[in-house]
Design an enzyme around this catalytic site. Structure first.
Site, PDB file in Angstrom:
ATOM      1  N   GLU A 442       0.821  -1.224   0.000  1.00 19.62           N
ATOM      2  CA  GLU A 442       0.000   0.000   0.000  1.00 19.62           C
ATOM      3  C   GLU A 442       0.851   1.267   0.000  1.00 19.62           C
ATOM      4  O   GLU A 442       0.495   2.253   0.626  1.00 19.62           O
ATOM      5  CB  GLU A 442      -0.969   0.019   1.192  1.00 19.62           C
ATOM      6  CG  GLU A 442      -2.052  -1.015   1.129  1.00 19.62           C
ATOM      7  CD  GLU A 442      -2.816  -0.972  -0.185  1.00 19.62           C
ATOM      8  OE1 GLU A 442      -2.945   0.097  -0.767  1.00 19.62           O
ATOM      9  OE2 GLU A 442      -3.250  -2.053  -0.623  1.00 19.62           O
TER      10      GLU A 442
HETATM   11  C1  LIG Z   1       2.877  -9.742   0.657  1.00 19.47           C
HETATM   12  C2  LIG Z   1       2.543  -8.683  -0.340  1.00 19.47           C
HETATM   13  C3  LIG Z   1       1.213  -8.424  -0.644  1.00 19.47           C
HETATM   14  C4  LIG Z   1       0.892  -7.483  -1.611  1.00 19.47           C
HETATM   15  N1  LIG Z   1      -0.416  -7.330  -1.988  1.00 19.47           N
HETATM   16  C5  LIG Z   1      -0.690  -6.607  -3.112  1.00 19.47           C
HETATM   17  C6  LIG Z   1      -2.009  -6.601  -3.669  1.00 19.47           C
HETATM   18  O1  LIG Z   1      -2.920  -7.210  -3.127  1.00 19.47           O
HETATM   19  N2  LIG Z   1      -2.224  -5.889  -4.792  1.00 19.47           N
HETATM   20  C7  LIG Z   1      -1.241  -5.203  -5.420  1.00 19.47           C
HETATM   21  O2  LIG Z   1      -1.498  -4.606  -6.449  1.00 19.47           O
HETATM   22  N3  LIG Z   1       0.023  -5.181  -4.918  1.00 19.47           N
HETATM   23  C8  LIG Z   1       0.307  -5.877  -3.780  1.00 19.47           C
HETATM   24  N4  LIG Z   1       1.581  -5.886  -3.273  1.00 19.47           N
HETATM   25  C9  LIG Z   1       2.613  -5.119  -3.946  1.00 19.47           C
HETATM   26  C10 LIG Z   1       3.109  -3.946  -3.106  1.00 19.47           C
HETATM   27  O3  LIG Z   1       2.156  -2.928  -3.066  1.00 19.47           O
HETATM   28  C11 LIG Z   1       4.451  -3.532  -3.720  1.00 19.47           C
HETATM   29  O4  LIG Z   1       5.377  -4.530  -3.367  1.00 19.47           O
HETATM   30  C12 LIG Z   1       4.920  -2.176  -3.246  1.00 19.47           C
HETATM   31  O5  LIG Z   1       4.077  -1.172  -3.725  1.00 19.47           O
HETATM   32  C13 LIG Z   1       6.347  -1.884  -3.688  1.00 19.47           C
HETATM   33  O6  LIG Z   1       6.549  -2.174  -5.043  1.00 19.47           O
HETATM   34  P1  LIG Z   1       7.788  -3.097  -5.475  1.00 19.47           P
HETATM   35  O7  LIG Z   1       7.733  -4.334  -4.652  1.00 19.47           O
HETATM   36  O8  LIG Z   1       7.787  -3.228  -6.922  1.00 19.47           O
HETATM   37  O9  LIG Z   1       9.049  -2.311  -4.975  1.00 19.47           O
HETATM   38  P2  LIG Z   1       9.815  -1.060  -5.762  1.00 19.47           P
HETATM   39  O10 LIG Z   1       8.754  -0.192  -6.300  1.00 19.47           O
HETATM   40  O11 LIG Z   1      10.757  -1.705  -6.696  1.00 19.47           O
HETATM   41  O12 LIG Z   1      10.522  -0.396  -4.561  1.00 19.47           O
HETATM   42  C14 LIG Z   1      11.754  -0.892  -4.005  1.00 19.47           C
HETATM   43  C15 LIG Z   1      12.345   0.182  -3.081  1.00 19.47           C
HETATM   44  O13 LIG Z   1      12.590   1.371  -3.837  1.00 19.47           O
HETATM   45  C16 LIG Z   1      11.927   2.472  -3.251  1.00 19.47           C
HETATM   46  N5  LIG Z   1      11.409   3.343  -4.315  1.00 19.47           N
HETATM   47  C17 LIG Z   1      10.771   2.988  -5.440  1.00 19.47           C
HETATM   48  N6  LIG Z   1      10.437   4.063  -6.152  1.00 19.47           N
HETATM   49  C18 LIG Z   1      10.855   5.141  -5.451  1.00 19.47           C
HETATM   50  C19 LIG Z   1      10.760   6.557  -5.647  1.00 19.47           C
HETATM   51  N7  LIG Z   1      10.149   7.085  -6.709  1.00 19.47           N
HETATM   52  N8  LIG Z   1      11.321   7.350  -4.719  1.00 19.47           N
HETATM   53  C20 LIG Z   1      11.918   6.843  -3.617  1.00 19.47           C
HETATM   54  N9  LIG Z   1      12.016   5.517  -3.379  1.00 19.47           N
HETATM   55  C21 LIG Z   1      11.482   4.676  -4.273  1.00 19.47           C
HETATM   56  C22 LIG Z   1      10.774   1.880  -2.436  1.00 19.47           C
HETATM   57  O14 LIG Z   1      10.391   2.737  -1.357  1.00 19.47           O
HETATM   58  C23 LIG Z   1      11.384   0.576  -1.949  1.00 19.47           C
HETATM   59  O15 LIG Z   1      12.115   0.784  -0.776  1.00 19.47           O
HETATM   60  C24 LIG Z   1       1.919  -6.772  -2.256  1.00 19.47           C
HETATM   61  C25 LIG Z   1       3.248  -6.994  -1.902  1.00 19.47           C
HETATM   62  C26 LIG Z   1       3.564  -7.950  -0.975  1.00 19.47           C
HETATM   63  C27 LIG Z   1       5.018  -8.203  -0.655  1.00 19.47           C
END
Ligand SMILES: Cc1cc2nc3c(=O)[nH]c(=O)nc-3n(C[C@H](O)[C@H](O)[C@H](O)COP(=O)(O)OP(=O)(O)OC[C@H]3O[C@@H](n4cnc5c(N)ncnc54)[C@H](O)[C@@H]3O)c2cc1C
Length: 604
Positions: A442
């Site tokens: 989220e």
């Molecule tokens: C158990 C679990 C349940 C989930 N459930 C759902 C679900 O039901 N539906 C759904 O759609 N998604 C779901 N998610 C996805 C979740 O919302 C994402 O994992 C999250 O938004 C982060 O995206 P990412 O994993 O691609 O990480 P990234 O976006 O790759 O981020 C990696 C790191 O980089 C940082 N970062 C990225 N972009 C920036 C920026 N512009 N500025 C500063 N820092 C940045 C982030 O803060 C983080 O620390 C779930 C994830 C998990 C692990």
């Protein structure tokens, strides 16, 4: 160990003494309820939690869902537990009577859910996502979509998901690539890959209603070109019976450090002909609609952070009262009996820190939940708009502070148990693992802090920021004007100093955002959110302190006297050991400390 799920006394304090929830029965929507029915609902949730979820909590953790290439397998005990929950009506506690809901105030439903969250962990996520999915559709979808999808979800026959994340598009949703092609009959053919979708496949319901973000062919790039679709696992015939498979394939399950009761799925939509999707609302407005669900989910995430923190605190407190170990430094007699570890001041430090984080966070999420109700049901339009302004502003803090500090509280709960906290005979390590997700999904902490500083603070001529500070200043003034609260004046002064530091910092950052290198200015945004979060929690502790001080001025039963003294001591802990840190963080922000910004990737 006793199976205390929540501290009943503290929940009662929060609901009826801090937030005066009983007064909600004066609103037309809640006129059929009273404190008795509120408590009955909470007790029902507690009974279901203890009977159906607590006995399977550990098994849900040790037996992760599996996929045999065709079907997902969950432990067989989960479905009857969820069925019991659905049968109780708690799954749609806040929904309208017409939709078979109980029309309960969200703050009461949230208190009831707290017991279920502690006992069932993320197992409850299936129901919570379903409810938030249904709420979104009810607010933004056509009547035809509501009739077809919301009603079975409210009845517990179907469950729902939110399908946003893709392998190449997590924090940055603007880059998502799932496609939607319009058809002559008004439907769309949706194709693409989603990952991490919670509850994306399982055998707990007849059907799964995915809310999918996708880009209609030819739509503009970025967030402005995103639309929202209902894409069900199975199509549904006009008579409501389950129809054909809709090409939503489970590509695999993810295995996680916590939250294992809930499937985390990789889904492939429409590999052959495209999955049939139904547009929600208007084209290209998908992210706006999804924010309806995300904002609700963000409060839920913060609530999970707070509740798990409370559970760890309660458990480690019981443990500390019963675990004999060592003697006080002042005792030189090795033959004297050992003391229970709660006698060691350092253990009390860890318990107090947990109490100040957990009960501060719980107050914050309940406050946010009440605002989410006020924005719809407060008596006057002015009150409703004001509540909306506050909630809109506070959402990143409500999501983030309880998640970050909830996990810190759970970390301390493990420490209180020593080696026994690290093994799975006790649930504190599970609480920590479950809680650890909350700073990630989220919107990560980093993303929330950028949202706060770049969008929420300047939004509507800083209306949310100004309203929030005005609320805090009201509490400070109430103390200054009331002689009987003189013992709290020092805290009110500390909070005034903290607000002044925040104001200077905010002004410095806002003007620098317009004139300086914005990447540098925003490089410590997480610290800004932490400053704000600490100030909000300090405020809510002061409000708890007012209630406790007033209560202690009257004769009380000993247990109540102890309870209120405990509140004042936790308030003191937060003001002595936590709040002063914000002055250092404000300096870092005002000086545009460039340490992280200047660090070059090749220097690591
Ligand atoms: C158990 C679990 C349940 C989930 N459930 C759902 C679900 O039901 N539906 C759904 O759609 N998604 C779901 N998610 C996805 C979740 O919302 C994402 O994992 C999250 O938004 C982060 O995206 P990412 O994993 O691609 O990480 P990234 O976006 O790759 O981020 C990696 C790191 O980089 C940082 N970062 C990225 N972009 C920036 C920026 N512009 N500025 C500063 N820092 C940045 C982030 O803060 C983080 O620390 C779930 C994830 C998990 C692990």
């Amino acid at each position: 160990m006793p199976a205390t799920l929540m501290n009943d006394r503290d929940l009662e304090f929060m609901l009826y003494e801090l937030f005066n929830s009983e007064a909600l029965i004066n609103r037309a929507r809640y006129q059929d309820h009273d404190r008795h029915t509120f408590n009955e609902v909470i007790n029902t949730a507690k009974a279901i939690a203890e009977k159906h979820f607590l006995p399977i909590r550990q098994k849900l953790d040790t037996h992760q869902p599996t996929f045999d290439g065709k079907k997902v397998h969950l432990i067989p005990e989960l479905k009857p537990a969820i069925d019991a929950l659905n049968a109780s009506g708690l799954g749609s506690a806040t929904a309208d009577y017409e939709l078979d809901g109980m029309q309960l105030p969200p703050i009461i439903a949230s208190a009831a859910n707290a017991y279920l969250t502690v006992a069932g962990g993320v197992g409850l996520g299936y129901n919570m996502l379903t409810s938030a999915n249904a709420n979104l559709l009810q607010a933004h979808a056509s009547q035809a979509l509501i009739d077809k999808w919301v009603k079975p979800m409210r009845a517990g026959r179907f469950m729902g998901t939110m399908a946003m994340t893709e392998p190449g598009s997590g924090s940055g949703l603007g880059d998502l690539t799932t496609k939607a092609i319009p058809q002559d009959d008004g439907t769309y053919r949706v194709s693409g890959n989603k990952i991490f979708i919670s509850g994306g496949d399982h055998n707990l319901s007849e059907n799964i209603v995915h809310l999918v973000l996708a880009r209609i062919q030819g739509a503009p790039k970025g967030v402005k070109g995103i639309s929202l679709f209902v894409v069900p696992k199975f199509l549904v015939n006009d008579d409501g019976s389950i129809g054909e498979d809709n090409e939503v394939a489970l590509a695999g399950l993810f295995h996680k450090m916590g939250g294992r009761a809930q499937t985390s799925t990789a889904l492939s939509f429409g590999e052959k002909n495209g999955s049939i999707g139904y547009l929600v609302g208007e084209e290209h407005q998908g992210l706006k609609y999804m924010f309806h669900m995300m904002n609700e989910a963000r409060i839920m995430v913060g609530t999970s952070g707070a509740v798990l923190a409370t559970a760890g605190y309660q458990y480690s407190l019981d443990y500390a009262k019963n675990r004999p170990q060592g003697r006080l430094p002042s005792c030189k007699d090795p033959l004297s009996p050992m003391v229970n570890i709660i006698e060691h001041a350092d253990v009390r430090r860890m318990l107090l820190a947990q109490k100040s984080y957990a009960e501060g966070a719980l107050a914050l999420v309940l406050y946010g939940t009440q605002l989410s109700d006020d924005e719809k049901t407060a008596p006057s339009e002015t009150d409703r708009v004001y509540a909306h302004t506050l909630l809109d502003f506070l959402t990143p803090i409500i999501k983030t502070w309880p998640s970050e500090y909830g996990a810190k509280a759970n970390d301390l709960a493990i420490q209180v148990l020593g080696g026994h906290g690290y093994i799975n005979e006790h649930p504190v390590e599970l609480f920590y693992r479950d809680n650890r997700l909350n700073t990630i999904h989220e919107g990560t902490t980093g993303i929330q802090s950028l949202d706060l500083l770049t969008r929420k603070v300047p939004m509507k001529k800083m209306a949310g920021y100004i309203a929030t500070l005005a609320e805090i200043e009201k509490t400070i003034l109430a103390i200054t004007n009331d002689q009987t609260l003189a013992s709290l004046t020092g805290y009110a002064n500390d909070l005034t100093d903290a607000i002044n530091a925040l104001k200077t910092t905010t002004n410095t950052l806002l003007s620098a955002m317009a004139s300086k290198n914005i990447d540098l200015v925003l490089s410590n945004s997480v610290k800004y959110l932490e400053v704000f979060g600490h100030i909000i929690i300090a405020w809510l502790w002061l409000k708890q302190g007012i209630v406790a001080s007033k209560a202690l001025a009257k004769p009380l039963h000993e247990s109540d006297e102890n309870f209120y003294h405990g509140k004042l001591q936790a308030l003191n802990y937060f003001y002595q050991l936590e709040l002063p840190q914000i002055h250092l963080w404000c300096k870092t922000l005002q000086n545009f400390d460039s340490t992280s910004y200047d660090m070059k990737p090749e220097w690591f």
